[in-house]
Design an enzyme around this catalytic site. Structure first.
Site, short mmCIF file in Angstrom:
data_model
loop_
_atom_site.label_atom_id
_atom_site.label_comp_id
_atom_site.label_asym_id
_atom_site.label_seq_id
_atom_site.Cartn_x
_atom_site.Cartn_y
_atom_site.Cartn_z
N SER A 227 0.84 -1.20 0.00
CA SER A 227 0.00 0.00 0.00
C SER A 227 0.87 1.26 0.00
O SER A 227 1.71 1.42 -0.87
CB SER A 227 -0.93 -0.05 1.21
OG SER A 227 -1.99 0.85 1.05
N HIS B 55 -7.83 -5.47 -0.07
CA HIS B 55 -6.54 -4.80 0.04
C HIS B 55 -5.71 -5.30 1.22
O HIS B 55 -4.50 -5.47 1.13
CB HIS B 55 -6.79 -3.29 0.17
CG HIS B 55 -5.56 -2.46 0.24
ND1 HIS B 55 -4.65 -2.40 -0.80
CD2 HIS B 55 -5.07 -1.65 1.21
CE1 HIS B 55 -3.66 -1.57 -0.46
NE2 HIS B 55 -3.88 -1.12 0.75
N ASP C 290 -8.78 -6.62 -4.42
CA ASP C 290 -8.33 -5.31 -3.92
C ASP C 290 -8.90 -4.21 -4.82
O ASP C 290 -8.50 -4.08 -5.97
CB ASP C 290 -6.80 -5.27 -3.93
CG ASP C 290 -6.22 -3.97 -3.36
OD1 ASP C 290 -7.00 -3.01 -3.13
OD2 ASP C 290 -5.00 -3.92 -3.14
#
Lengths: 389, 250
Positions: free
Chosen positions: A161, A360, A327
């Site tokens: 991320s 995610h 995601d």
């Protein structure tokens, strides 16, 4: 109780329980905002031993609300490190073999200079007086930490991320310092939808009367409600529709029937409220504003005339990208566009998309296929680097 | 080396007799491992649009000198890349359509990405590789001409192997039964086959000519994976060659 909590987090910001590297006026941090940050400090944790050749160092970059406590108990929450499933003695990233460094990013709230840190000019917390911090600023600071250890070339830089953004920035800014790079569940830019979600979160914080224009510490308050709402909204984006439905469905929370009111009738509501409440105990609201802004501003292609391949021109770094099918914050296409740019730059790149409904957040979880990919990539990079098993 | 022309059988013969012999300096042990690998791969399900014996890979590997930069398009479970890295120390990269194949490759330390030969070759720079390999995949692409064109652009050399639709079994099936061939090596029915663009050896040579590609070497393999003698005439190759391996450049 609130006051106690305020004090504790504030202390962790200035005097963290992990090692700190302090840079004085002679070594300012040059910020993209056009100013210098000085003095400033970086709080970090290391695991394992740096070898004599200083060739076994792995830098782990944390995500939006992460911290340096990647593989050991978090002093604020008392919970295990956020990536202990992956990193530790005998784990995939084996700390008996590698020297793992993880630092709190600049702008964070667990010991590196951030909005909750004391501004030496005023003796009060920076609040919004801290200049906007970018991903590149975070990486510049990390470079100073890496230099401090005398590490010429990191064996690997990895993160998911916002951590993945830092990995890409590292590979782009300092290719000669990065032997291998593992950006996970990330992208070379923050999409419009992602900026939108972040803006909702920031507005929730700023709409809380306890925010006080960012000077809440001086009022002895914290915008807990606003930050909790921001976290609730963000948390939905870390999961997937399928996972939410599998986990909660339309199940009711400790009740037999709907109450015809606005209590948390549904389990999902109760779950989100819990997520929001526990988050405010460990995170600074202003820091949340700065972190989200840093991600919003990230656009690696824009820094290179709009051509992402140019961000990696001539790179010798070995890359492995990982994305997850469910995601929707950083969909596979974001990783794929980085892969295409790396292909165009002639880079050595692997790319794995992992099938999962965990969204995610899958990168933080026990995902055997993720571990297999990281293991294979690290093992082959270690062979290429001449590191013994 | 002269360019082959399907229209001139004599020229073809000349070009084929000019084909260089493989300087087979194989490590017998590694070769054995490779062969075992081929068996494993044949039993697996991930790769290869054909379940044919992948003897062509051995021929392909022989064409690639040590330390080359190699892109394997349709790299399957990475057998060729692994062989090339072990025996030739190549800088090898792979592209594979099946995500499962890719994940297995990466887990084994190979540099492989998920990608589609029809769509994703355009991202590679001109002459970025010494060799681009397309093994048993051409017939499964949507636009074989474009794919071949891309291979020739990206690689200094391109190596292409494909099943020969001119093989006598195929012809027999059509001729005697009047049905699309389903053989041990091409086990699909017409309606579920991924092989949508079959060609014969002659067809392929024609396409090469159309794309301005020079055939540097060519090999035909019979049903047992044995190379068909270079002295055999062209029609013999096209009739008895079950698969062919071409080394091209442009």
């Amino acid at each position: 109780m609130v006051a106690l909590r305020t004090k504790r987090t504030n202390n962790e910001a200035d005097e963290p329980s992990s090692p700190v590297l302090r840079f004085g006026a002679d070594k300012p941090l040059k910020l993209d905002a056009g100013t210098l940050l000085s003095p400033f400090q970086i709080a970090y944790k290391t695991y394992g031993t740096l070898n004599d050749a200083r060739s076994n160092a792995i830098l782990v970059c944390h995500a939006l609300t992460g911290d340096q406590h990647v593989a050991s108990t978090n002093p604020v929450t008392g919970k295990p490190g956020w990536w202990e499933v992956l990193i530790g003695p005998g784990k995939i990233i084996d700390t008996s073999r590698f020297f793992v460094i993880c630092s709190n990013v600049i702008g964070g709230c667990l010991g590196s200079t951030g909005p909750a840190s004391t501004n030496p000019a005023t003796g009060k917390p920076y609040g919004l007086d801290l200049p906007i911090i970018t991903i590149r600023d975070m990486v510049r600071a990390q470079l100073m930490l890496v230099d401090h250890f005398g590490i010429e070339k990191l064996f690997s830089v990895l993160g998911g991320s916002m951590g993945g953004m830092q990995v890409l920035q590292w590979a782009s800014s300092y290719p000669e310092r990065v032997f291998s790079a593992l950006p996970i569940a990330t992208g070379a830019r923050h999409s419009s939808q992602n900026i939108a979600f972040h803006e909702v979160g920031r507005q929730a914080v700023m709409a809380d009367p306890d925010w006080h224009g960012g000077k809440y510490f001086e009022q002895g308050k914290r915008p807990e409600k606003g930050l909790a709402v921001a976290r609730m909204a963000a948390h939905i984006t870390y999961l997937s529709e399928a996972a939410l439905h599998r986990k909660f469905g339309r199940n009711l929370q400790d009740r037999e029937a709907l109450t015809f009111g606005f209590d948390a009738d549904f389990q999902i509501e109760s779950y989100l409220r819990h997520q929001g409440m526990t988050f405010v105990d460990r995170f600074d609201a202003n820091s949340y504003l700065y972190m989200t802004r840093a991600m919003d501003y990230f656009d690696l292609a824009a820094d290179h005339g709009g051509r992402l391949a140019d961000a990696f021109a001539g790179t010798r770094t070995r890359f492995c990208l990982v994305s997850f099918t469910s995601d929707w914050l950083f969909p596979t296409e974001e990783s794929r566009s980085v892969v295409h740019a790396l292909n165009a730059a002639g880079a050595s790149v692997s790319f794995v998309e992992i099938e999962t409904d965990r969204g995610h957040d899958a990168f933080l979880l026990d995902e055997p296929e993720l571990f297999a990919a990281i293991n294979g990539f690290i093992a082959s990079a270690a062979r290429a680097r001449g590191l013994s098993a | 080396m002269r360019q082959a022309s399907a229209h001139d059988p004599e020229k073809l013969q000349t070009f084929r007799t000019g084909i260089m012999r493989q300087a087979s300096a194989h490590d017998p042990e590694k070769l054995q491992t490779f062969r075992t690998g081929i068996m494993r791969q044949t039993n697996g399900t991930i790769m290869s649009v054909n379940h044919a014996q992948r003897v062509d890979l051995e021929v392909v590997a022989d064409l690639i000198p040590a330390q080359s930069r190699v892109l394997d398009v349709g790299s399957g479970d990475g057998l060729l890349l692994e062989l090339l890295q072990a025996t030739k120390q190549v800088d090898g990269r792979g592209m594979e359509l099946s995500q499962r194949g890719v994940n297995e490759c990466v887990a084994r330390g190979l540099s492989v990405i998920q990608g589609d030969a029809d769509k994703d070759l355009k991202f590679y720079p001109d002459k970025g590789f010494d060799f681009v390999v397309l093994s048993q995949t051409l017939q499964a692409t949507r636009n074989p001409k474009l794919v071949l064109d891309e291979l020739l652009r990206i690689g200094t050399h391109a190596i292409v192997s494909f099943p020969n639709f001119g093989h006598w079994r195929v012809r027999l099936s059509l001729f005697v039964e009047g049905r699309m061939p389903v053989t041990k090596d091409l086990p699909y029915s017409w309606y579920d086959t991924p092989n949508i663009h079959f060609c014969t050896i002659r067809d392929f040579v024609n396409l090469c000519e159309e794309l301005g590609a020079t055939v540097e070497k060519a090999t035909a393999l019979d049903a047992n994976g044995q190379k068909i003698g270079l002295s055999m005439p062209w029609w013999f190759w096209n009739f008895f060659g079950q698969q062919a391996v071409f080394l091209l450049k442009r």
